[in-house]
Design a protein around this motif. Structure first.
Motif, PDB file in Angstrom:
ATOM      1  N   LEU A   1      -9.399   4.349   0.467  1.00  0.00           N
ATOM      2  CA  LEU A   1     -10.077   3.328   1.273  1.00  0.00           C
ATOM      3  C   LEU A   1     -10.357   2.082   0.436  1.00  0.00           C
ATOM      4  O   LEU A   1     -10.089   0.954   0.850  1.00  0.00           O
TER       5      LEU A   1
ATOM      6  N   GLN B   1     -17.553  10.595   8.883  1.00  0.00           N
ATOM      7  CA  GLN B   1     -16.171  10.309   9.213  1.00  0.00           C
ATOM      8  C   GLN B   1     -15.287  11.544   9.116  1.00  0.00           C
ATOM      9  O   GLN B   1     -15.598  12.502   8.425  1.00  0.00           O
TER      10      GLN B   1
ATOM     11  N   LEU C   1      -1.485   7.993   6.953  1.00  0.00           N
ATOM     12  CA  LEU C   1      -2.574   7.720   6.019  1.00  0.00           C
ATOM     13  C   LEU C   1      -3.106   6.301   6.195  1.00  0.00           C
ATOM     14  O   LEU C   1      -4.309   6.069   6.249  1.00  0.00           O
ATOM     15  N   LEU C   2      -2.173   5.381   6.345  1.00  0.00           N
ATOM     16  CA  LEU C   2      -2.533   3.974   6.510  1.00  0.00           C
ATOM     17  C   LEU C   2      -3.406   3.781   7.751  1.00  0.00           C
ATOM     18  O   LEU C   2      -4.439   3.120   7.701  1.00  0.00           O
TER      19      LEU C   2
ATOM     20  N   SER D   1       0.481   7.995  -6.540  1.00  0.00           N
ATOM     21  CA  SER D   1      -0.424   9.001  -5.949  1.00  0.00           C
ATOM     22  C   SER D   1      -0.878  10.012  -7.007  1.00  0.00           C
ATOM     23  O   SER D   1      -1.989  10.532  -6.939  1.00  0.00           O
TER      24      SER D   1
ATOM     25  N   ALA E   1      -5.936  14.757   2.260  1.00  0.00           N
ATOM     26  CA  ALA E   1      -5.196  13.847   1.391  1.00  0.00           C
ATOM     27  C   ALA E   1      -4.399  14.557   0.301  1.00  0.00           C
ATOM     28  O   ALA E   1      -3.326  14.130  -0.064  1.00  0.00           O
ATOM     29  N   ILE E   2      -4.939  15.654  -0.201  1.00  0.00           N
ATOM     30  CA  ILE E   2      -4.301  16.271  -1.363  1.00  0.00           C
ATOM     31  C   ILE E   2      -3.648  17.588  -0.987  1.00  0.00           C
ATOM     32  O   ILE E   2      -4.257  18.442  -0.367  1.00  0.00           O
TER      33      ILE E   2
ATOM     34  N   TRP F   1      -7.223   0.179  -0.290  1.00  0.00           N
ATOM     35  CA  TRP F   1      -6.810  -0.643   0.863  1.00  0.00           C
ATOM     36  C   TRP F   1      -7.649  -1.922   0.918  1.00  0.00           C
ATOM     37  O   TRP F   1      -7.138  -3.010   1.140  1.00  0.00           O
TER      38      TRP F   1
ATOM     39  N   PHE G   1       0.838  -1.209   0.000  1.00  0.00           N
ATOM     40  CA  PHE G   1       0.000   0.000   0.000  1.00  0.00           C
ATOM     41  C   PHE G   1       0.871   1.258   0.000  1.00  0.00           C
ATOM     42  O   PHE G   1       0.621   2.208  -0.749  1.00  0.00           O
ATOM     43  N   LYS G   2       1.902   1.245   0.827  1.00  0.00           N
ATOM     44  CA  LYS G   2       2.816   2.399   0.888  1.00  0.00           C
ATOM     45  C   LYS G   2       3.515   2.592  -0.455  1.00  0.00           C
ATOM     46  O   LYS G   2       3.720   3.706  -0.916  1.00  0.00           O
TER      47      LYS G   2
ATOM     48  N   LEU H   1       1.226   4.189  -2.869  1.00  0.00           N
ATOM     49  CA  LEU H   1       1.090   5.619  -2.590  1.00  0.00           C
ATOM     50  C   LEU H   1       2.285   6.392  -3.110  1.00  0.00           C
ATOM     51  O   LEU H   1       2.152   7.478  -3.670  1.00  0.00           O
TER      52      LEU H   1
ATOM     53  N   GLU I   1      -5.222   5.994   9.265  1.00  0.00           N
ATOM     54  CA  GLU I   1      -6.516   6.660   9.077  1.00  0.00           C
ATOM     55  C   GLU I   1      -7.426   5.827   8.176  1.00  0.00           C
ATOM     56  O   GLU I   1      -8.597   5.633   8.462  1.00  0.00           O
ATOM     57  N   VAL I   2      -6.852   5.329   7.090  1.00  0.00           N
ATOM     58  CA  VAL I   2      -7.635   4.531   6.143  1.00  0.00           C
ATOM     59  C   VAL I   2      -8.165   3.262   6.816  1.00  0.00           C
ATOM     60  O   VAL I   2      -9.316   2.882   6.660  1.00  0.00           O
ATOM     61  N   ARG I   3      -7.325   2.641   7.631  1.00  0.00           N
ATOM     62  CA  ARG I   3      -7.744   1.403   8.290  1.00  0.00           C
ATOM     63  C   ARG I   3      -8.822   1.683   9.335  1.00  0.00           C
ATOM     64  O   ARG I   3      -9.750   0.910   9.506  1.00  0.00           O
ATOM     65  N   ARG I   4      -8.688   2.821  10.019  1.00  0.00           N
ATOM     66  CA  ARG I   4      -9.705   3.197  11.005  1.00  0.00           C
ATOM     67  C   ARG I   4     -11.048   3.446  10.297  1.00  0.00           C
ATOM     68  O   ARG I   4     -12.093   2.973  10.721  1.00  0.00           O
ATOM     69  N   ASN I   5     -10.976   4.196   9.197  1.00  0.00           N
ATOM     70  CA  ASN I   5     -12.172   4.478   8.407  1.00  0.00           C
ATOM     71  C   ASN I   5     -12.820   3.197   7.914  1.00  0.00           C
ATOM     72  O   ASN I   5     -14.029   3.071   7.888  1.00  0.00           O
ATOM     73  N   GLU I   6     -11.973   2.250   7.514  1.00  0.00           N
ATOM     74  CA  GLU I   6     -12.491   1.009   6.958  1.00  0.00           C
ATOM     75  C   GLU I   6     -13.261   0.223   8.017  1.00  0.00           C
ATOM     76  O   GLU I   6     -14.329  -0.314   7.761  1.00  0.00           O
TER      77      GLU I   6
ATOM     78  N   LEU J   1      -0.683  13.531  -3.880  1.00  0.00           N
ATOM     79  CA  LEU J   1      -1.076  13.189  -2.518  1.00  0.00           C
ATOM     80  C   LEU J   1       0.202  13.174  -1.685  1.00  0.00           C
ATOM     81  O   LEU J   1       1.133  12.447  -1.995  1.00  0.00           O
ATOM     82  N   THR J   2       0.267  14.011  -0.667  1.00  0.00           N
ATOM     83  CA  THR J   2       1.543  14.170   0.016  1.00  0.00           C
ATOM     84  C   THR J   2       1.455  13.898   1.515  1.00  0.00           C
ATOM     85  O   THR J   2       1.985  14.638   2.312  1.00  0.00           O
ATOM     86  N   LEU J   3       0.750  12.860   1.874  1.00  0.00           N
ATOM     87  CA  LEU J   3       0.669  12.550   3.303  1.00  0.00           C
ATOM     88  C   LEU J   3       1.732  11.540   3.709  1.00  0.00           C
ATOM     89  O   LEU J   3       2.188  10.752   2.889  1.00  0.00           O
TER      90      LEU J   3
ATOM     91  N   GLN K   1     -14.770   1.493  10.624  1.00  0.00           N
ATOM     92  CA  GLN K   1     -16.033   2.226  10.872  1.00  0.00           C
ATOM     93  C   GLN K   1     -17.046   1.917   9.786  1.00  0.00           C
ATOM     94  O   GLN K   1     -18.211   1.676  10.047  1.00  0.00           O
ATOM     95  N   PHE K   2     -16.569   1.939   8.552  1.00  0.00           N
ATOM     96  CA  PHE K   2     -17.435   1.715   7.395  1.00  0.00           C
ATOM     97  C   PHE K   2     -18.057   0.320   7.465  1.00  0.00           C
ATOM     98  O   PHE K   2     -19.258   0.154   7.330  1.00  0.00           O
TER      99      PHE K   2
ATOM    100  N   PRO L   1       2.737   8.232   4.654  1.00  0.00           N
ATOM    101  CA  PRO L   1       2.031   6.976   4.392  1.00  0.00           C
ATOM    102  C   PRO L   1       1.588   6.255   5.668  1.00  0.00           C
ATOM    103  O   PRO L   1       0.523   5.657   5.707  1.00  0.00           O
ATOM    104  N   GLU L   2       2.411   6.346   6.721  1.00  0.00           N
ATOM    105  CA  GLU L   2       2.073   5.679   7.985  1.00  0.00           C
ATOM    106  C   GLU L   2       0.770   6.242   8.565  1.00  0.00           C
ATOM    107  O   GLU L   2      -0.138   5.515   8.946  1.00  0.00           O
TER     108      GLU L   2
END
Lengths: 176, 203
Positions: free
Chosen positions: A49, A90, B25-26, A23, A95-96, A52, A15-16, A19, B28-33, B18-20, B35-36, B22-23
């Protein structure tokens, strides 16, 4: 050699890697299908999401960029259908980030052309917009067919028509 | 001209991206997932649970007030509705579009899901409203029969209950048809248009 995501650690690593390498692709899809900046962030998050969630299904049979395009375009088209359900419940993830362009004439001209391209592409029907996006990123007919799930012949026919429409739309879009 | 466009297009990757971290972002994405996923499963559980939870409530009311057998006819109807929903959900889960599907497959699966939902709601009177309504009406009819000596009074009671049930069930039916018209049909049309746009050209 692609390492398949068979465990948690390798999924994270992949995933990293996606990105880091792709990206720009996600940004382009988000900017094409969500002209507004807030929507763009929301769509980019949704794509991340879904990306992932897609990791366990990634077999390494398709090229990484093809796979990411599939996920991104599917998400963008579904998101465009009005499924903005996640935003209300949420937290927002910034992100951007728009980085400043180099301030020379050539860069400004390029930026102007890119902005005009986005404006024109957004006026195309959704499938044509997706196709033009892949075309502008220089994907082969085979790769476009893989992303869209249609034949290469069909890609050729549709792309030809979409390019003609894009050309006429570009004439209508004013320079900044 | 199109080569020029391609060059310009491809040149935009480094300056706008996209300039976050990655750690971050990862995480956050997993937390969101999570919840979803929990939101989706909660919605499914809630609808079925309402039907099943009514069963003990119904039994409790029946036992407490020593009501006759006709009171309990509702229970199989509630179990039928919950079972129907569970089986339908389980079957539909298998046909959900997956991330990574190509566009055509994804649109096709989404369309099939929407069409199934339309079919379900258009026929809600067969699998939901009618079984519950018919079961609910057994007790008032039985009660009216047992108290027939009261003449018009028991008939008026029965008519009142029938009218109330018809009103409630009619409203539920209208609500579902409204959802079909306002949400599902437009979505079906949009998906059909996408599918047509992806279709092979006719010679």
């Amino acid at each position: 050699m692609i390492s398949l995501p068979d465990d948690e650690a390798s999924q994270q690593a992949l995933f990293k890697r996606w990105l880091d390498l792709h990206s720009g692709l996600i940004y382009k899809v988000a900017r094409t299908f969500a002209p507004d900046e807030v929507d763009r962030d929301d769509l980019a998050q949704e794509i991340l999401l879904q990306l992932w969630r897609s990791l366990p299904r990634f077999q390494g049979l398709a090229k990484e960029s093809t796979w990411i395009y599939r996920v991104a375009l599917n998400t963008a088209l579904a998101w465009h259908r009005g499924e903005k359900k996640r935003r209300s419940t949420q937290t927002s993830l910034p992100a951007i980030e728009e980085l400043p362009e180099p301030d020379d004439r050539a860069a400004r001209e390029r930026s102007d052309q890119v902005t005009r391209l986005y404006t024109a592409v957004r006026k195309l029907p959704k499938v044509d917009a997706a196709l033009v996006l892949l075309y502008l990123d220089d994907l082969s007919y085979r790769e476009m067919a893989d992303v869209l799930g249609i034949s290469e012949t069909n890609v050729g026919v549709k792309l030809n028509r979409a390019r003609k429409t894009l050309a006429s739309l570009m004439k209508e879009v004013p320079h900044e | 001209m199109s080569d020029e466009w391609k060059k310009a297009w491809q040149s935009q990757s480094p300056p706008q991206r996209l300039t976050l971290d990655p750690e971050l972002l990862l995480n956050e994405v997993r937390r969101n997932e999570r919840q979803f996923a929990s939101t989706i499963s909660w919605r499914d559980v809630r609808e079925v649970a309402v039907s099943l939870l009514l069963v003990p409530v119904w039994v409790y009311l029946g036992v407490r007030q020593s009501l006759p057998w006709s009171w309990y006819v509702v229970i199989p109807a509630l179990v039928w509705v919950a079972g129907f929903m569970l089986v339908d959900r389980a079957r539909q889960c298998r046909h959900q579009p997956a991330p990574g599907d190509d566009l055509y497959t994804s649109v096709k699966k989404s369309l099939a899901q929407v069409e199934h939902q339309i079919l379900l709601l258009r026929n809600i009177h067969w699998w939901y409203l009618l079984p519950i309504f018919a079961a609910l009406m057994v007790w008032p009819v039985h009660h009216a029969w047992n108290t027939r000596d009261n003449g018009w009074l028991s008939l008026a009671e029965l008519a009142g209950m029938t009218f109330t049930f018809l009103l409630v069930f009619g409203f539920i039916y209208w609500l579902n048809q409204y959802a079909v018209r306002k949400q599902l049909i437009p979505r079906q049309q949009e998906l059909q248009a996408l599918l047509e746009a992806l279709a092979e050209p006719v010679e």
